[in-house]
Design an enzyme around this catalytic site. Sequence first.
Site, PDB file in Angstrom:
ATOM      1  CG  ASN A 161      -1.796   1.229   1.294  1.00 41.02           C
ATOM      2  OD1 ASN A 161      -2.425   1.583   0.294  1.00 41.02           O
ATOM      3  ND2 ASN A 161      -1.868   1.882   2.453  1.00 41.02           N
ATOM      4  CG  HIS A 188      -0.845   6.307   4.532  1.00 38.83           C
ATOM      5  ND1 HIS A 188      -2.229   6.316   4.480  1.00 38.83           N
ATOM      6  CD2 HIS A 188      -0.497   7.155   5.519  1.00 38.83           C
ATOM      7  CE1 HIS A 188      -2.684   7.144   5.410  1.00 38.83           C
ATOM      8  NE2 HIS A 188      -1.656   7.662   6.060  1.00 38.83           N
ATOM      9  CG  LEU A 222      -6.254   2.158   8.389  1.00 36.37           C
ATOM     10  CD1 LEU A 222      -6.748   1.553   7.083  1.00 36.37           C
ATOM     11  CD2 LEU A 222      -7.215   3.227   8.877  1.00 36.37           C
TER      12      LEU A 222
HETATM   13  C1  GAR Z   1      -2.532   8.983  -3.194  1.00 35.77           C
HETATM   14  O1  GAR Z   1      -2.052  10.185  -2.645  1.00 35.77           O
HETATM   15  C2  GAR Z   1      -2.387   7.860  -2.183  1.00 35.77           C
HETATM   16  O2  GAR Z   1      -1.237   7.967  -1.398  1.00 35.77           O
HETATM   17  C3  GAR Z   1      -3.624   8.049  -1.368  1.00 35.77           C
HETATM   18  O3  GAR Z   1      -4.636   8.357  -2.293  1.00 35.77           O
HETATM   19  C4  GAR Z   1      -4.051   9.038  -3.400  1.00 35.77           C
HETATM   20  C5  GAR Z   1      -4.462   8.345  -4.665  1.00 35.77           C
HETATM   21  O4  GAR Z   1      -4.083   9.078  -5.797  1.00 35.77           O
HETATM   22  N1  GAR Z   1      -3.930   6.881  -0.599  1.00 35.77           N
HETATM   23  C6  GAR Z   1      -4.507   6.904   0.596  1.00 35.77           C
HETATM   24  O5  GAR Z   1      -4.838   7.919   1.144  1.00 35.77           O
HETATM   25  C7  GAR Z   1      -4.724   5.543   1.196  1.00 35.77           C
HETATM   26  N2  GAR Z   1      -5.015   5.657   2.600  1.00 35.77           N
HETATM   27  P1  GAR Z   1      -4.047   8.405  -7.224  1.00 35.77           P
HETATM   28  O6  GAR Z   1      -5.422   7.756  -7.443  1.00 35.77           O
HETATM   29  O7  GAR Z   1      -3.820   9.557  -8.169  1.00 35.77           O
HETATM   30  O8  GAR Z   1      -2.954   7.394  -7.230  1.00 35.77           O
END
Ligand code: GAR
Length: 197
Positions: A108, A110, A145
Amino acid sequence: MTQRVAILLSGGGSNMVSLVDSMTGDHPARPCLVLSNNAGAGGLEKARARGVPTAVVDHRPYGEDRSAFEAALNAVLADHAPDILCLAGFMRVLTGGFVQEWQGRMLNIHPSLLPKYRGLHTHARALAAGDAEAGCTVHEVTPELDEGPMLGQARVPALPGDTPDSLAARVLAEEHVLYPAVLRRFAMNDRTPILLP
Ligand code: GAR
């Protein structure tokens, strides 16, 4: 043997694009599926444009029944036989059962320097705390999480006048460098953390 990678997303899919575009040439992995819980996710079209198979399992009909949703995810995944799952902006919390099934094979990304700021609104929280730096973390997924062994971290400065959006954009640019670097190493069975810069 080439590793097969399934990427799970809920939104725009910029991290998916960086992962898919990295898996060429002598890379030890190839994308086999982009899977979303959201039929409207922008990432699906970007995957199709890159010739990557896509699938949607809408979580909504399953309501509170996360296990049934995950059984449907697993049914689709089984058709594509991935070796590695990459969560890339996949905004559903997974149950311990699903995580244990994939543990050691699921990554993942984050948008914080874990263990700081698990959960949502990471950039606003970093700014509210007055942090001088922010960043992103790639980790193995374990049942808690935003926990699990850290595989890589990239740091960026938090600048005067930053808003959550401006900080998020600076972090996202680093996500696009870090996640492919970690996946490449992980696919070669190397879990040594990558620390950027
Ligand atoms: C990214 O910034 C990722 O790190 C975050 O969502 C965004 C997705 O962007 N993930 C989380 O917050 C997970 N907890 P993307 O769809 O452009 O890759």
